[in-house]
Design an enzyme around this catalytic site. Structure first.
Site, PDB file in Angstrom:
ATOM      1  N   HIS A   1       1.002  -1.331   0.058  1.00 45.88           N
ATOM      2  CA  HIS A   1      -0.042   0.023  -0.080  1.00 45.88           C
ATOM      3  C   HIS A   1       0.920   1.326   0.154  1.00 45.88           C
ATOM      4  O   HIS A   1       0.610   2.149  -0.834  1.00 45.88           O
ATOM      5  CB  HIS A   1      -0.892  -0.042   1.199  1.00 45.88           C
ATOM      6  CG  HIS A   1      -2.016  -1.110   1.211  1.00 45.88           C
ATOM      7  ND1 HIS A   1      -2.307  -1.952   2.435  1.00 45.88           N
ATOM      8  CD2 HIS A   1      -2.809  -1.555   0.497  1.00 45.88           C
ATOM      9  CE1 HIS A   1      -2.867  -2.506   2.465  1.00 45.88           C
ATOM     10  NE2 HIS A   1      -3.759  -2.533   0.975  1.00 45.88           N
TER      11      HIS A   1
ATOM     12  N   LYS B   1     -18.444  -5.918   6.822  1.00 43.89           N
ATOM     13  CA  LYS B   1     -17.197  -6.555   6.682  1.00 43.89           C
ATOM     14  C   LYS B   1     -16.489  -6.715   8.084  1.00 43.89           C
ATOM     15  O   LYS B   1     -16.605  -5.880   9.016  1.00 43.89           O
ATOM     16  CB  LYS B   1     -16.092  -5.725   5.904  1.00 43.89           C
ATOM     17  CG  LYS B   1     -15.734  -6.235   4.523  1.00 43.89           C
ATOM     18  CD  LYS B   1     -14.631  -5.425   3.833  1.00 43.89           C
ATOM     19  CE  LYS B   1     -14.479  -6.070   2.548  1.00 43.89           C
ATOM     20  NZ  LYS B   1     -13.007  -5.182   1.885  1.00 43.89           N
TER      21      LYS B   1
ATOM     22  N   ARG C   1      -2.120  -6.053  -8.361  1.00 43.80           N
ATOM     23  CA  ARG C   1      -1.035  -7.195  -8.256  1.00 43.80           C
ATOM     24  C   ARG C   1      -0.984  -8.161  -9.405  1.00 43.80           C
ATOM     25  O   ARG C   1       0.129  -8.537  -9.706  1.00 43.80           O
ATOM     26  CB  ARG C   1      -1.168  -7.662  -6.675  1.00 43.80           C
ATOM     27  CG  ARG C   1      -0.601  -6.896  -5.628  1.00 43.80           C
ATOM     28  CD  ARG C   1      -1.117  -7.681  -4.308  1.00 43.80           C
ATOM     29  NE  ARG C   1      -2.732  -7.500  -4.448  1.00 43.80           N
ATOM     30  CZ  ARG C   1      -3.549  -7.411  -3.419  1.00 43.80           C
ATOM     31  NH1 ARG C   1      -2.990  -7.613  -2.075  1.00 43.80           N
ATOM     32  NH2 ARG C   1      -4.858  -7.433  -3.417  1.00 43.80           N
TER      33      ARG C   1
ATOM     34  N   SER D   1      -2.903  -8.443   2.542  1.00 42.99           N
ATOM     35  CA  SER D   1      -3.340  -8.094   4.052  1.00 42.99           C
ATOM     36  C   SER D   1      -3.746  -9.449   4.639  1.00 42.99           C
ATOM     37  O   SER D   1      -3.125  -9.790   5.773  1.00 42.99           O
ATOM     38  CB  SER D   1      -4.144  -7.075   4.250  1.00 42.99           C
ATOM     39  OG  SER D   1      -3.804  -5.903   3.972  1.00 42.99           O
TER      40      SER D   1
HETATM   41  P1  ADP Z   1      -9.743  -3.610  -0.279  1.00 45.21           P
HETATM   42  O1  ADP Z   1     -10.546  -4.145   0.704  1.00 45.21           O
HETATM   43  O2  ADP Z   1     -10.451  -2.466  -0.917  1.00 45.21           O
HETATM   44  O3  ADP Z   1      -9.259  -4.498  -1.507  1.00 45.21           O
HETATM   45  P2  ADP Z   1      -6.965  -3.476   0.437  1.00 45.21           P
HETATM   46  O4  ADP Z   1      -6.666  -2.772   1.732  1.00 45.21           O
HETATM   47  O5  ADP Z   1      -6.932  -4.817   0.343  1.00 45.21           O
HETATM   48  O6  ADP Z   1      -8.462  -2.793   0.445  1.00 45.21           O
HETATM   49  O7  ADP Z   1      -6.308  -2.701  -0.770  1.00 45.21           O
HETATM   50  C1  ADP Z   1      -6.306  -1.421  -0.971  1.00 45.21           C
HETATM   51  C2  ADP Z   1      -5.826  -0.967  -2.498  1.00 45.21           C
HETATM   52  O8  ADP Z   1      -4.531  -1.529  -2.432  1.00 45.21           O
HETATM   53  C3  ADP Z   1      -6.318  -1.973  -3.582  1.00 45.21           C
HETATM   54  O9  ADP Z   1      -6.637  -1.374  -4.652  1.00 45.21           O
HETATM   55  C4  ADP Z   1      -5.527  -3.286  -3.905  1.00 45.21           C
HETATM   56  O10 ADP Z   1      -5.526  -3.615  -4.948  1.00 45.21           O
HETATM   57  C5  ADP Z   1      -4.167  -2.389  -3.477  1.00 45.21           C
HETATM   58  N1  ADP Z   1      -2.964  -3.408  -2.984  1.00 45.21           N
HETATM   59  C6  ADP Z   1      -3.000  -4.168  -1.999  1.00 45.21           C
HETATM   60  N2  ADP Z   1      -2.044  -4.631  -1.839  1.00 45.21           N
HETATM   61  C7  ADP Z   1      -1.162  -4.184  -2.598  1.00 45.21           C
HETATM   62  C8  ADP Z   1       0.159  -4.434  -3.064  1.00 45.21           C
HETATM   63  N3  ADP Z   1       0.942  -5.339  -2.480  1.00 45.21           N
HETATM   64  N4  ADP Z   1       0.773  -3.880  -4.246  1.00 45.21           N
HETATM   65  C9  ADP Z   1      -0.088  -3.125  -4.985  1.00 45.21           C
HETATM   66  N5  ADP Z   1      -1.349  -2.805  -4.384  1.00 45.21           N
HETATM   67  C10 ADP Z   1      -1.783  -3.265  -3.453  1.00 45.21           C
END
Ligand code: ADP
Length: 164
Positions: free
Chosen positions: A17, A41, A90, A128
């Protein structure tokens, strides 16, 4: 001058992130990181904790702000005069989900453009959900999340953590 919103659960924030935010802040005038609060959620960290992590982590970057949102992200973007909805991708799996989401968002907010930013290859395995699982078994997550998050995950594993 374009402002972007970067929405997510950030449960918890990872280096993946932060890499997206760090790159985006050199492209956009401002980046509004939006911590999503979705009543349906289940989160490991509550909204205040996720906000606090993010606030601490983006503190060095003056053009990045942290907000929370429990409404449609498109409505949030409109209210804050952000034209871009930024999402990190990703993998092809991420892309197919994100692509559908972007079509839905375009339907409710045609003036807001979704922009995808591919992950840096160092971070493409960071997720995550997997990090939480690894941490719950005592795995070393120090290369995946910043120290403040690693410490919180550790406290959680030790059972001294009082999240719902
Ligand atoms: P959500 O529940 O909305 O998917 P996340 O916290 O999982 O929220 O992800 C928020 C954003 O960050 C999303 O656009 C996700 O694709 C991106 N993201 C998560 N992990 C990575 C990573 N390792 N590299 C790039 N983008 C990421």
């Amino acid at each position: 001058m374009v402002k972007a919103v970067f929405p997510g659960s950030f449960d918890p924030p990872t280096y993946g992130h932060l890499n997206i935010i760090e790159r985006a802040r050199t492209i956009f005038e401002r980046v509004l990181v939006v911590v999503a609060v979705n009543r349906d959620k289940r989160y490991l960290f509550d909204a205040d904790e996720r906000m606090a992590f993010m606030q601490e982590l983006v503190a060095p970057w003056p053009n990045v702000e942290v907000h929370r949102c429990d409404t449609l992200i498109v409505d949030f973007a409109r209210e804050h005069a952000c034209r871009v909805l930024l999402r990190g991708v990703r993998s092809v799996q991420d892309f197919s989900y994100e692509f559908e989401l972007s079509i839905l968002n375009k339907g409710v907010g045609p003036e807001i453009e979704t922009v995808f930013m591919p992950t840096d290859q160092k971070f493409f395995v960071l997720r995550s959900s997997a990090i939480k699982e690894l941490a719950s078994f005592g795995g070393d997550v120090s290369a995946m999340v910043p120290p403040v998050v690693a410490k919180a995950l550790e406290r959680f594993r030790e059972g001294s953590y009082s999240s719902s």
